[in-house]
Design a protein around this motif. Sequence first.
Motif, short mmCIF file in Angstrom:
data_model
loop_
_atom_site.label_atom_id
_atom_site.label_comp_id
_atom_site.label_asym_id
_atom_site.label_seq_id
_atom_site.Cartn_x
_atom_site.Cartn_y
_atom_site.Cartn_z
N ILE A 159 -121.81 31.04 -7.07
CA ILE A 159 -120.50 30.60 -7.56
C ILE A 159 -120.19 29.27 -6.90
CG2 ILE A 159 -118.03 31.13 -7.65
CD1 ILE A 159 -118.83 34.11 -7.49
N ILE A 160 -119.94 28.28 -7.73
CA ILE A 160 -119.62 26.95 -7.22
C ILE A 160 -118.14 26.72 -7.48
CG2 ILE A 160 -120.09 24.49 -7.44
CD1 ILE A 160 -122.91 25.34 -8.41
N HIS A 161 -117.41 26.46 -6.41
CA HIS A 161 -115.98 26.20 -6.57
C HIS A 161 -115.59 25.02 -5.68
CE1 HIS A 161 -114.71 27.90 -2.67
NE2 HIS A 161 -115.79 28.65 -2.83
N GLY A 162 -114.47 24.48 -5.98
CA GLY A 162 -113.98 23.35 -5.20
C GLY A 162 -112.80 22.70 -5.93
N PRO A 163 -112.29 21.63 -5.35
CA PRO A 163 -111.14 20.96 -5.97
C PRO A 163 -111.56 20.27 -7.28
CG PRO A 163 -111.94 19.69 -4.11
CD PRO A 163 -112.71 20.98 -4.12
N PRO A 164 -110.60 19.96 -8.11
CA PRO A 164 -110.91 19.27 -9.36
C PRO A 164 -111.65 17.95 -9.09
CG PRO A 164 -108.62 19.99 -9.33
CD PRO A 164 -109.17 20.25 -7.97
N ARG A 165 -112.58 17.62 -10.00
CA ARG A 165 -113.32 16.37 -9.99
C ARG A 165 -114.22 16.22 -8.75
NH1 ARG A 165 -112.58 13.67 -14.22
NH2 ARG A 165 -112.97 11.61 -13.38
N GLY A 167 -117.31 17.53 -8.74
CA GLY A 167 -118.69 17.54 -9.22
C GLY A 167 -119.28 18.93 -9.36
N LYS A 168 -118.41 19.94 -9.50
CA LYS A 168 -118.89 21.33 -9.62
C LYS A 168 -119.78 21.51 -10.84
CE LYS A 168 -114.69 22.94 -9.76
NZ LYS A 168 -113.86 21.76 -9.62
N THR A 169 -119.38 20.97 -11.97
CA THR A 169 -120.14 21.15 -13.21
C THR A 169 -121.51 20.51 -13.11
OG1 THR A 169 -118.05 21.14 -14.42
CG2 THR A 169 -120.06 20.82 -15.71
N GLU A 170 -121.59 19.31 -12.55
CA GLU A 170 -122.87 18.63 -12.42
C GLU A 170 -123.81 19.37 -11.48
OE1 GLU A 170 -119.93 17.04 -12.12
OE2 GLU A 170 -119.93 15.95 -14.01
N ILE A 171 -123.27 19.88 -10.36
CA ILE A 171 -124.09 20.63 -9.40
C ILE A 171 -124.60 21.92 -10.05
CG2 ILE A 171 -124.01 21.96 -7.26
CD1 ILE A 171 -122.14 19.80 -6.16
N ALA A 172 -123.72 22.62 -10.78
CA ALA A 172 -124.13 23.86 -11.45
C ALA A 172 -125.23 23.58 -12.48
CB ALA A 172 -122.94 24.52 -12.11
N ALA A 173 -125.07 22.51 -13.26
CA ALA A 173 -126.08 22.18 -14.26
C ALA A 173 -127.41 21.83 -13.60
CB ALA A 173 -125.59 21.01 -15.12
N LEU A 184 -122.91 29.74 -16.36
CA LEU A 184 -121.71 30.27 -16.99
C LEU A 184 -120.52 29.49 -16.47
CD1 LEU A 184 -120.48 32.49 -18.79
CD2 LEU A 184 -120.33 33.92 -16.76
N SER A 185 -119.81 28.85 -17.37
CA SER A 185 -118.65 28.04 -16.99
C SER A 185 -117.39 28.82 -17.30
CB SER A 185 -118.65 26.71 -17.76
OG SER A 185 -117.41 26.07 -17.63
#
Length: 197
Positions: A159-165, A167-173, A184-185
Amino acid sequence: VDSDGVEATVVVKNPCNFPIEFYSLDFDEQYLEEEKILRMAMGSDYQKKFLMPPRTVGGTLPPEVLEDYEAQKRLKAQQAELKAMAEAEATSEAEAEAEAKAEAMGKAAPAHHRAVPFCPEALVKAAGNPISRAVMHHMGIDPTPETREARQRKGIVVIIHGPPRAGKTEIAAALCRYYDAAGLSIDTVVKEAIAND
């Protein structure tokens, strides 16, 4: 052996919750036999140090190792018997040729060849060498193919979480590409749930 001898005091502490047995490497017959069994079980991978389950004082090697040793002994005996039969068959074929030549010359042929069918028993081995199987048994690990397949189906969830912007989506991808994993987003799940009402 012929010297006056040397005396020494040795203090042994046992940090384990099972007893430790002392024996002579040169004179203990059981040790020498077990050494031979372990060499056969491990083959070219035999080393002086490897993990074995603990055993009681005076106990024998694990049953997996002893069973493997007996199976290898049976296989070697069967191979020797097959070789002897092949040699005997070759000899009898030569005799049969001689008999055929003798019959062609008008002489009697008293001997005849009798074939004995032989089927070596199949050896089916579980994964790994017998020592690994003994350790897995001791630790309560089931080495059957079904259990291994079930363990392989299990995985981990990251599970990757953190503040907005951040880079969570890029790290997950990137992680999904690197480990060939499914991603899963939460945003996608929420959007699909709203779309499906």
